[in-house]
Design an enzyme around this catalytic site. Structure first.
Site, PDB file in Angstrom:
ATOM      1  N   ASP A 236       0.872  -1.168   0.000  1.00  0.00           N
ATOM      2  CA  ASP A 236       0.000   0.000   0.000  1.00  0.00           C
ATOM      3  C   ASP A 236       0.919   1.231   0.000  1.00  0.00           C
ATOM      4  OD1 ASP A 236      -2.088   1.756   0.017  1.00  0.00           O
ATOM      5  OD2 ASP A 236      -3.149   0.818   1.677  1.00  0.00           O
TER       6      ASP A 236
HETATM    7  C1  BGC Z   1      -4.927   3.369   0.152  1.00  0.00           C
HETATM    8  C2  BGC Z   1      -5.000   2.404  -1.013  1.00  0.00           C
HETATM    9  C3  BGC Z   1      -4.771   3.145  -2.310  1.00  0.00           C
HETATM   10  C4  BGC Z   1      -3.436   3.856  -2.226  1.00  0.00           C
HETATM   11  C5  BGC Z   1      -3.086   4.641  -3.481  1.00  0.00           C
HETATM   12  C6  BGC Z   1      -3.664   4.210   0.120  1.00  0.00           C
HETATM   13  O1  BGC Z   1      -3.661   5.207   1.078  1.00  0.00           O
HETATM   14  O2  BGC Z   1      -4.989   2.651   1.364  1.00  0.00           O
HETATM   15  O3  BGC Z   1      -6.228   1.738  -1.035  1.00  0.00           O
HETATM   16  O4  BGC Z   1      -4.819   2.275  -3.398  1.00  0.00           O
HETATM   17  O5  BGC Z   1      -3.457   4.763  -1.141  1.00  0.00           O
HETATM   18  O6  BGC Z   1      -3.901   5.746  -3.580  1.00  0.00           O
END
Ligand code: BGC
Length: 821
Positions: A236
């Site tokens: 993530d």
């Molecule tokens: C979120 C993800 C997301 C990523 C990119 C993170 O903060 O938890 O679900 O895909 O950011 O935006």
């Protein structure tokens, strides 16, 4: 594409990469891109959110939706489409998403999200499907198939046990192995086995003390070895911790942009023998294969057709919760008043990384013109920010008097549901309830239409004659809702989560969200309906509930080899769809504790009035197995099990018994009596420790100095006035945004983020050594810390330059122009 078809290319490329190039490929080069190697024709991958619509950011990128993104079709959120219980529809929407991703040059789509809704308070529940892993897994698998049919990689997320937003990048989910396997991993298992995703995103959180992204049990043993996942694991955003541990455990790509820090650490670890180069090679191969699998020739997309798909998907996901005296549907020329702020300014998606810039948005007030209803008047009714306004209420009551029926658009404001923050309660804002009460004094023909991504308490429901829950259903939501109100569509949505009467009744009440470093999953297997049915506790609306304008009679249940065959008849006067739900109960003999009823299959069928149809629901070993934590394997206890089919978990229409071959019963370890009785409200320490099979880890923050992996919110308690000041500034910004009614996603991200993430998100501007120096300053050792910071900054500039030139030297000696992968 099958991996082995083109693995020769990958093998050839692999042989030519230097160790540094390989290491560099394993982390991102910008907020949304992986790195490439020009000299070998390895292109960068473009990754973008998100789960219900494409969010390709324009210009400067910030990953949380502050910067604008290219317009894209906003489909229903996962929480909405889950109510359709229709994997074929989820697959169609997935294909629509994939097509837009491809058209915009996106190789990897960051979704779907399928975490279990452990608590109705989860701030991101709108992005997830269900409290049940079978439903979540099957819907997500369908979405993955759809997305990948367009040549775009899907990335199911967030693997795993990622349930709360508070302290989300640090929180340690403490969960017993059986619950882990049967509830929190099960959906992912279905996705991997059924749909073979090319990528998967690890969660921010820890599971039983280890970061998800470096968890050998989860990533290597379960995901790759047991389930056969052969894709790339992506962190993530900012979720990487130790890149060496991550690579060893099976994580492929660290995002977004830790600079060359991680690459250098990997090279050093290989050189000292701490890390086996074979592990690096395995990860780079996964990345190259991901590049191979994704298609890059953009094809145009018909956005009008996409909008129609969004609208149709929304209409299949609406849940009719109440329809006293068959008030709905409303016939031609029916005179309606439209009241409520959500009718003018629709709320159709949640906030955060999944936020989409829709290609088209029609409000209810616009959409009503295209219907057969007659609009007699409209009123705003209430302020979105929750402030009571007697004038708005009086106006609304006046407007209501001129109509036969009031369509009242209520819902949760933007601030109530967002990535980065959990909900505090399950209530509608009081000023909306005030309005409803005032209207109810003037008319008894009120249809409440809800826009919210999750469950609500509804003590006010008696004031309404009908209630439709649209969830957050994308850009076609308003039109879809009117399709149901007018009867153009017969509602067939069924809740994918339980609506408790009160939050206090829920098994996670008082436990969620955890404010300490650990989140204890004390309720074990008794998540959502698994708890309520086991203790016969009343709920407002059970899991699987939803009304239709017609009625279905369940005629027969037959158990055949490996399947249940259910015959049902549409006994009403119009066509409609029913979702037949199959639950398996506890077997009659002694054995390990289990919930009273668990969803083990479902099928949706559409029938004309008077028509009888059958559905076949597969019923294999998986429907009966439990995870045997002692033996570390799945086990089927032999016995006679009830197989129950019905219209929702509390409305079982037909029951049959099945005798299942299997092994000996498993007897619970001592201390689990509470679990045998599902008495999981306020589980005491001894019982939870017995469930875990080990002592409960420390659940308080340490009083010692701040650590690299402590969230920035801990600066509040720092010895350094500077750090406390920094915290106050952040908190003030958060507060200001809350007062204005819109969450500040970047501030929420910062508050929950650990110090180490500063080095993971700044594309090399801040190294890990600099982040460590910042922690020292935050601990009040200002002079030493600042001195270290200056030293580390200079060192970072020098080493970055040197890494860049090492990479450029290899490049200069061998340059190719075109993409080979
Ligand atoms: C979120 C993800 C997301 C990523 C990119 C993170 O903060 O938890 O679900 O895909 O950011 O935006």
């Amino acid at each position: 594409m099958q991996k082995n078809e083109r693995s020769d290319v990958v093998r050839t490329v692999m042989e030519q990469l230097t160790l540094l190039e390989k290491a560099a490929l394993l982390s991102g080069g910008s907020v949304w891109e992986s790195r490439g190697v020009d000299r070998l024709g390895i292109p960068q991958l473009f990754l973008a959110d998100g789960p219900h619509g494409l969010r390709k950011q324009l210009g400067s990128s910030d990953h949380l939706g502050i910067a604008a993104s290219e317009p894209a079709t906003c489909f229903p959120t996962a929480s909405a489409i889950a109510n359709s219980w229709d994997p074929a529809l989820a697959e169609e929407v997935g294909a629509g998403l994939g097509a837009e991703a491809r058209a915009q040059g996106v190789h990897v789509l960051l979704g779907p999200g399928l975490n279990i809704k452990r608590s109705p308070l989860g701030g991101r529940n709108f992005e997830y499907y269900s409290e049940d892993p079978l439903l979540a897994g099957r819907m997500a698998a369908a979405a993955v198939r759809g997305i990948q049919s367009a040549g775009v990689a899907a990335t199911p997320k967030h693997f795993a046990v990622n349930s709360q937003e508070l302290i989300r990048m640090v929180s340690d989910s403490v969960v017993d192995e059986r619950t882990l396997r049967e509830i929190y991993l099960r959906g992912f298992e279905i996705v991997v086995r059924e749909a073979a995703p090319w990528a998967l995103m690890s969660g921010y959180n820890r599971i039983n003390g280890i970061y998800a992204n470096e968890h050998p049990l989860l990533l290597r043993q379960i995901l790759r070895e047991e389930w056969g996942f052969d894709g790339a694991v992506v962190t993530d955003w900012g979720g990487g911790n130790d890149p060496v541990a991550a690579i060893r455990a099976g994580s492929t790509l660290e995002m977004p942009s830790p600079g060359f820090d991680s690459a250098r650490r990997i090279v050093a670890a290989v050189e000292t023998g701490e890390l086996d180069e074979a592990d690096v090679d395995a990860r780079v191969t996964e990345l190259l294969e991901l590049i191979e699998r994704t298609t890059i020739d953009p094809q145009p997309v018909d956005l009008i057709a996409q909008h129609e798909l969004a609208r149709r998907a929304a209409s299949q996901s609406i849940v009719l919760l109440r329809n006293e005296g068959d008030l709905l549907p409303l016939g031609d020329g029916h005179r309606v008043a439209i009241i409520g702020d959500f009718a003018t300014t629709p709320r159709f998606q949640g906030a955060g990384s999944s936020q989409v810039e829709p290609t088209r948005l029609v409000s209810t007030l616009n959409a009503i013109e295209a219907t057969t209803l007659t609009l007699t008047g409209s009123a705003r009714g209430f302020r979105r920010d929750g402030v009571e306004d007697a004038t708005l209420v009086a106006e609304a009551v006046e407007v209501a008097r001129g109509a036969e029926t009031v369509l009242l658009y209520l819902g949760l404001p933007e601030l109530a549901e967002s990535e980065g923050i959990d909900r505090q309660h399950l209530q509608l804002p009081q000023n909306q309830i005030t309005l409803l009460s005032a209207l109810a004094a003037a008319t008894d023909r009120i249809v409440v239409v809800l826009s919210a991504g999750a469950a609500l308490e509804m003590p006010w429901i008696g004031h309404s004659a009908a209630v439709l829950h649209g969830y957050l259903s994308g850009q076609g939501a308003a039109e879809a809702m009117l399709d149901v109100i007018t009867g153009a569509v017969n509602p067939s949505g069924r809740l994918a989560e339980t609506f408790p009467v009160r939050l206090a009744d829920h098994p996670t009440a008082g436990l969620f969200p955890s404010v300490g470093p650990t989140a204890e999953y004390r309720e074990g297997l008794y998540v959502g309906y698994r708890y309520f049915t086991s203790v016969n506790a009343p709920v407002a609306f059970p899991f699987g509930f939803g009304l239709s304008f017609t009625e279905f009679a369940y005629r027969a249940l037959e158990l055949a080899e490996g399947a249940a065959i259910v015959t049902i008849e549409n006994v009403g006067s119009i066509a409609g769809s029913e979702t037949v739900q199959l639950y398996v109960g506890r077997h009659t003999g002694p054995g390990a504790h289990r919930p009273k009823r668990q969803l083990r299959g479902f099928a949706k069928v559409t029938l004309a009035p008077g028509e009888t149809g059958t559905v076949q629901i597969p019923l294999g070993d998986e429907a009966f197995r439990i995870w045997d934590a002692q033996e570390n394997r799945w086990h089927v206890e032999a016995g006679v099990y009830p197989v129950e089919v019905g219209a929702n978990v509390e409305d079982i229409r037909l029951i049959a018994q099945i005798e299942v071959d299997g092994g000996m019963p498993r007897v619970d370890v001592p201390g689990l009596t509470r679990y045998a009785n599902a008495a999981v409200l306020g589980v005491p320490d001894e019982a939870f420790a017995a469930l875990l099979g080990r002592p409960i880890p420390r659940s308080e923050w340490s009083d010692g100095p701040l650590q690299l992996n402590d969230p920035l919110s801990r600066m509040e308690r720092s010895r350094s006035p500077l750090a406390r000041f920094a915290f106050r500034m952040l908190d003030r910004r958060r507060h200001k945004a809350e007062t204005a009614g819109e969450p500040d996603l970047n501030v929420l991200f910062l508050i929950n983020m650990p110090f180490r993430a500063i080095a993971k998100m700044t594309n090399g501007a801040v190294s890990m050594a600099m982040a460590e120096a910042i922690v020292e300053v935050a601990n009040g050792r200002h002079v030493r810390g600042l001195g270290r910071l200056v030293g580390a900054t200079v060192a970072n500039l020098i080493t970055n330059r040197s890494t860049r030139s090492q990479l450029a030297d290899v490049s200069a000696s061998d340059r190719r122009e075109s993409r080979v992968l």
